[in-house]
Design a protein around this motif. Structure first.
Motif, PDB file in Angstrom:
ATOM      1  N   LEU A   1      34.184  39.033 -19.662  1.00  0.00           N
ATOM      2  CA  LEU A   1      32.891  38.765 -20.281  1.00  0.00           C
ATOM      3  C   LEU A   1      32.564  39.904 -21.230  1.00  0.00           C
ATOM      4  O   LEU A   1      32.563  41.075 -20.838  1.00  0.00           O
ATOM      5  N   ILE A   2      32.298  39.563 -22.491  1.00  0.00           N
ATOM      6  CA  ILE A   2      31.911  40.563 -23.494  1.00  0.00           C
ATOM      7  C   ILE A   2      30.396  40.457 -23.670  1.00  0.00           C
ATOM      8  O   ILE A   2      29.895  39.536 -24.337  1.00  0.00           O
ATOM      9  N   PRO A   3      29.633  41.353 -23.048  1.00  0.00           N
ATOM     10  CA  PRO A   3      28.168  41.222 -23.058  1.00  0.00           C
ATOM     11  C   PRO A   3      27.568  41.174 -24.448  1.00  0.00           C
ATOM     12  O   PRO A   3      26.599  40.443 -24.696  1.00  0.00           O
ATOM     13  N   GLU A   4      28.118  41.942 -25.380  1.00  0.00           N
ATOM     14  CA  GLU A   4      27.549  42.024 -26.727  1.00  0.00           C
ATOM     15  C   GLU A   4      27.595  40.687 -27.451  1.00  0.00           C
ATOM     16  O   GLU A   4      26.802  40.439 -28.364  1.00  0.00           O
ATOM     17  N   LEU A   5      28.516  39.824 -27.035  1.00  0.00           N
ATOM     18  CA  LEU A   5      28.659  38.508 -27.648  1.00  0.00           C
ATOM     19  C   LEU A   5      28.246  37.378 -26.703  1.00  0.00           C
ATOM     20  O   LEU A   5      28.199  36.225 -27.123  1.00  0.00           O
ATOM     21  N   ALA A   6      27.989  37.701 -25.440  1.00  0.00           N
ATOM     22  CA  ALA A   6      27.791  36.684 -24.392  1.00  0.00           C
ATOM     23  C   ALA A   6      28.960  35.705 -24.411  1.00  0.00           C
ATOM     24  O   ALA A   6      28.789  34.495 -24.276  1.00  0.00           O
ATOM     25  N   LEU A   7      30.165  36.246 -24.570  1.00  0.00           N
ATOM     26  CA  LEU A   7      31.382  35.448 -24.710  1.00  0.00           C
ATOM     27  C   LEU A   7      32.299  35.724 -23.525  1.00  0.00           C
ATOM     28  O   LEU A   7      32.593  36.881 -23.203  1.00  0.00           O
ATOM     29  N   ASP A   8      32.764  34.660 -22.876  1.00  0.00           N
ATOM     30  CA  ASP A   8      33.755  34.817 -21.815  1.00  0.00           C
ATOM     31  C   ASP A   8      35.061  34.188 -22.262  1.00  0.00           C
ATOM     32  O   ASP A   8      35.070  33.203 -22.999  1.00  0.00           O
ATOM     33  N   LEU A   9      36.173  34.787 -21.830  1.00  0.00           N
ATOM     34  CA  LEU A   9      37.481  34.300 -22.234  1.00  0.00           C
ATOM     35  C   LEU A   9      38.513  34.684 -21.190  1.00  0.00           C
ATOM     36  O   LEU A   9      38.340  35.660 -20.442  1.00  0.00           O
ATOM     37  N   PRO A  10      39.599  33.921 -21.086  1.00  0.00           N
ATOM     38  CA  PRO A  10      40.646  34.245 -20.116  1.00  0.00           C
ATOM     39  C   PRO A  10      41.471  35.437 -20.581  1.00  0.00           C
ATOM     40  O   PRO A  10      41.620  35.685 -21.776  1.00  0.00           O
TER      41      PRO A  10
ATOM     42  N   THR B   1      25.118  35.831 -37.534  1.00  0.00           N
ATOM     43  CA  THR B   1      24.515  37.037 -36.982  1.00  0.00           C
ATOM     44  C   THR B   1      24.325  36.833 -35.476  1.00  0.00           C
ATOM     45  O   THR B   1      23.926  35.750 -35.031  1.00  0.00           O
ATOM     46  N   ILE B   2      24.623  37.883 -34.712  1.00  0.00           N
ATOM     47  CA  ILE B   2      24.473  37.853 -33.255  1.00  0.00           C
ATOM     48  C   ILE B   2      23.705  39.095 -32.853  1.00  0.00           C
ATOM     49  O   ILE B   2      24.122  40.213 -33.161  1.00  0.00           O
ATOM     50  N   THR B   3      22.594  38.905 -32.159  1.00  0.00           N
ATOM     51  CA  THR B   3      21.789  40.031 -31.691  1.00  0.00           C
ATOM     52  C   THR B   3      21.448  39.818 -30.223  1.00  0.00           C
ATOM     53  O   THR B   3      21.214  38.679 -29.792  1.00  0.00           O
ATOM     54  N   PRO B   4      21.437  40.890 -29.429  1.00  0.00           N
ATOM     55  CA  PRO B   4      21.071  40.746 -28.017  1.00  0.00           C
ATOM     56  C   PRO B   4      19.661  40.171 -27.882  1.00  0.00           C
ATOM     57  O   PRO B   4      18.769  40.482 -28.676  1.00  0.00           O
TER      58      PRO B   4
ATOM     59  N   ARG C   1      20.943  36.063 -29.334  1.00  0.00           N
ATOM     60  CA  ARG C   1      20.380  35.151 -30.332  1.00  0.00           C
ATOM     61  C   ARG C   1      21.412  35.000 -31.430  1.00  0.00           C
ATOM     62  O   ARG C   1      21.844  35.987 -32.036  1.00  0.00           O
ATOM     63  N   LEU C   2      21.824  33.768 -31.696  1.00  0.00           N
ATOM     64  CA  LEU C   2      22.919  33.492 -32.621  1.00  0.00           C
ATOM     65  C   LEU C   2      22.408  32.607 -33.749  1.00  0.00           C
ATOM     66  O   LEU C   2      21.854  31.537 -33.503  1.00  0.00           O
ATOM     67  N   LYS C   3      22.578  33.065 -34.976  1.00  0.00           N
ATOM     68  CA  LYS C   3      22.184  32.289 -36.149  1.00  0.00           C
ATOM     69  C   LYS C   3      23.389  32.175 -37.083  1.00  0.00           C
ATOM     70  O   LYS C   3      24.143  33.149 -37.262  1.00  0.00           O
ATOM     71  N   ALA C   4      23.547  31.012 -37.688  1.00  0.00           N
ATOM     72  CA  ALA C   4      24.720  30.784 -38.540  1.00  0.00           C
ATOM     73  C   ALA C   4      24.341  29.931 -39.734  1.00  0.00           C
ATOM     74  O   ALA C   4      23.419  29.118 -39.683  1.00  0.00           O
ATOM     75  N   ASP C   5      25.082  30.145 -40.823  1.00  0.00           N
ATOM     76  CA  ASP C   5      25.005  29.274 -41.985  1.00  0.00           C
ATOM     77  C   ASP C   5      26.343  29.345 -42.704  1.00  0.00           C
ATOM     78  O   ASP C   5      27.320  29.905 -42.181  1.00  0.00           O
TER      79      ASP C   5
END
Length: 462
Positions: free
Chosen positions: A423-432, A254-257, A245-249
Motif C-alpha cells: 500500500l502506497i499511502p501517498e497515492l492510496a494505491l495498493d498493488l501486488p 493531481t493527487i493530494t492527501p 483527492r484525485l482530479k484529472a483532465d
C-alpha cells in the motif's frame, strides 16, 4: 500491423471503440489485425495509435453506469405544513467545492442535561415520489457517479439547486432529532418535516471554529466522542486507511492527501446517529425501510498499524439491505438506515419516501415493492462504485507514469505466501509485490511498466 488503424474507415474504427467500451463482444477488425477480441486489447490498440488519449476511461461504459446528465423537469416543493426551525443555527459541513449539500447539523441544550442533536437532510422525496419519472431514473442509476474528471448526478442538477441545503435563505428538510445525555444515550428520537436556515462551511472552517472553542462546535465534538465510545463498546470497528483527492483532465492528474480534521469525524458520527435515529423511528412506527445490516466480523484484529487497519477491513462482511431491522455489527448498532444522502444514493431516497409517506398520513410502499426497488438500485449502484474504483486507479496510474523516476514509500499490509500487498499511502494505491519483507515493513519502490488497459503496474524495490 497496428499502423493500419489510422487508415481504417469510420465504421471499422467505431467497431473497435465499441469493443473497448464493452458495447459489443466481437470485432472483425481486431481479428483481422491479429489481436485478441477483448475490451483491453481494443483499448490498448486505440491508445497506441492515438485514437484515444490516456485520459479516456471506458469503465463506466463497460459497467453500464451512465455518464449522461439527467434532464427531467423538477416540480416545485408542495405547500404543506412544516415545523419552523429557522431559529436554529444549522451548518452544512462539506469538503471545499462540494456541489450537492444534502445534510446539515444543529444543536440545542435541553433541560435536565440533555442535548438535542438535529440532522437536517434535503427533502428530496418531496420532489421525487415513488414510481415518478424522476424516481425511476434515479433507481436506474442507483447513485451519483463520481469520477476524477466528471460527476454525473443520480438526479438532475436543477433538483440539487432547488433542494440543496444552504443554497437558498431557507430550505425544506426532513429532520431527525435525538435527545442525548452526556454519555451519548438516546432519551428520545423523532423525525419531522421542517424548514431550516443553513450556512455552508468547509471542514477546514468548521475545524477552526472548534479550535477557537465556539460552543456549538465543542458540543458537537463532545456528543460525537461519547457516541463513538458507546458504539465501540458494542463492537464498532475503527478503520483508518489513506485517502486522497484525485482530479484529472486531458492535461494531467493531481493527487493530494485528504485532510482529516476532527470535524470530519464529528460530522460522520452525527450522520451515523441520524441513521440510527431514523431506524428506531421507522421500527417503532412499523414503517418498511431498507435497513442496513452487517454480520459479525470474521475475526478480531488488534492494533493501529496500516496493516492492522487493512486486515480489519477484510474481516467485514458486505452490508446488506433488507426490509426487516437487524444489527450492523461493523457500526456497533442494533439497527441502522442510510438516510443522509438522498440526492446521491437511491436507497437513502427510499428511506425518505417511506418516512415522508408516514408523516403525511399516507401508506408507505409495501415491503415487497420496496424490496424490488432495493434489488434493482443495488445492482446499479454496484456498477457505479466499480466504475469509480477502476477510473480512480486508471488516473492514479496516469500520475505514476508521469513520474517514472520517483521513489515511493510503500507498506506491506498483507501477505499470501510469497506474494504481498503493498500500500502506497501517498497515492492510496495498493498493488501486488513478490517480496519476503514482513507484514508492516516499509519499502522504497519505483513504479514502472504502467499498462492502462489492464490497470497494471510493476513495483521495483530500491
Amino acid at each position: 500491423m497496428t499502423a493500419q488503424l489510422p487508415d481504417l474507415n469510420p465504421a471499422q474504427r467505431t467497431e473497435v471503440e465499441l469493443l473497448a467500451r464493452g458495447k459489443q463482444d466481437k470485432s472483425r477488425t481486431l481479428r483481422d489485425l491479429g489481436h485478441s477480441e477483448t475490451p483491453e486489447a481494443a483499448h490498448a490498440l486505440l491508445l497506441r495509435t492515438g485514437v484515444w488519449s490516456e485520459a479516456r476511461t471506458p469503465y463506466a461504459d463497460r459497467l453500464h453506469a451512465t455518464t449522461t446528465p439527467l434532464d427531467l423537469p423538477v416540480p416545485p416543493f408542495p405547500d404543506e405544513p412544516r415545523v419552523d426551525l429557522t431559529h436554529l443555527d444549522a451548518w452544512a459541513i462539506d469538503d471545499e467545492g462540494n456541489r450537492d449539500p444534502d445534510d446539515a447539523v444543529s444543536i440545542e441544550l435541553l433541560p435536565g442535561g440533555l442535548t438535542r442533536l438535529w440532522v437536517h437532510v434535503a427533502d428530496v422525496a418531496a420532489l421525487v415520489p415513488p414510481d415518478s419519472a424522476l424516481d425511476e431514473a434515479a433507481r436506474s442509476r442507483g447513485a451519483t457517479l463520481y469520477l476524477p474528471d466528471s460527476t454525473t448526478g443520480m438526479l438532475p442538477d436543477a433538483l440539487v439547486e432547488q433542494a440543496g441545503l444552504g443554497l437558498h435563505p431557507t430550505s425544506p428538510a426532513l429532520s431527525v432529532s435525538l435527545d442525548l445525555d452526556a454519555e451519548g444515550n438516546a432519551d428520545a428520537v423523532d423525525v419531522q418535516l421542517t424548514t431550516v436556515r443553513v450556512t455552508r462551511v468547509t471542514y477546514t472552517q468548521a475545524q477552526a471554529r472548534l479550535d477557537a472553542g465556539e460552543a456549538p462546535f465543542v458540543a458537537l465534538q463532545r456528543l460525537a466522542r461519547a457516541s463513538r465510545t458507546l458504539r465501540e463498546a458494542e463492537g464498532a470497528l475503527s478503520i483508518d486507511l489513506p485517502e486522497v483527492r484525485l482530479k484529472a483532465d486531458e492535461h494531467g492528474v493531481t493527487i493530494t492527501p485528504l485532510p482529516k480534521p476532527e470535524m470530519r469525524f464529528v460530522v460522520q458520527e452525527c450522520m451515523t446517529l441520524a441513521g440510527w435515529g431514523a431506524a428506531i423511528f421507522a421500527d417503532d412506527n412499523g414503517i418498511p425501510v431498507p435497513y442496513a445490516t452487517q454480520d459479525h466480523p470474521t475475526r478480531s484484529v488488534r492494533g493501529e498499524s496500516l496493516s492492522a487497519h487493512w486486515a480489519r477491513r477484510r474481516t467485514l462482511a458486505r452490508t446488506r439491505f433488507q426490509p426487516a431491522p437487524g444489527p450492523h455489527h461493523g457500526m456497533g448498532l442494533d439497527l441502522y438506515v442510510q438516510v443522509t444522502s438522498p440526492m446521491r444514493r437511491y436507497l437513502d431516497l427510499v428511506v425518505h419516501q417511506q418516512l415522508r409517506a408516514f408523516l403525511a398520513g399516507a401508506d408507505p410502499m409495501p415491503g415487497r415493492v420496496m424490496a424490488s426497488h432495493i434489488a434493482q438500485a443495488g445492482l446499479n449502484a454496484d456498477a457505479t462504485r466499480q466504475a469509480e474504483r477502476a477510473s480512480r486507479r486508471h488516473h492514479t496510474l496516469r500520475f505514476v507514469a508521469a513520474h517514472p523516476e520517483r521513489e515511493w514509500t510503500g507498506i506491506v499490509v498483507d501477505r499470501r505466501g510469497a506474494q504481498a500487498t503493498l500500500l502506497i499511502p501517498e497515492l492510496a494505491l495498493d498493488l501486488p509485490l513478490s517480496t519476503s519483507a514482513p507484514l508492516g515493513a516499509e519499502l522504497r519502490v519505483t513504479l514502472g511498466d504502467v499498462i492502462l488497459p489492464t490497470l497494471g503496474v510493476r513495483a521495483t524495490v530500491r
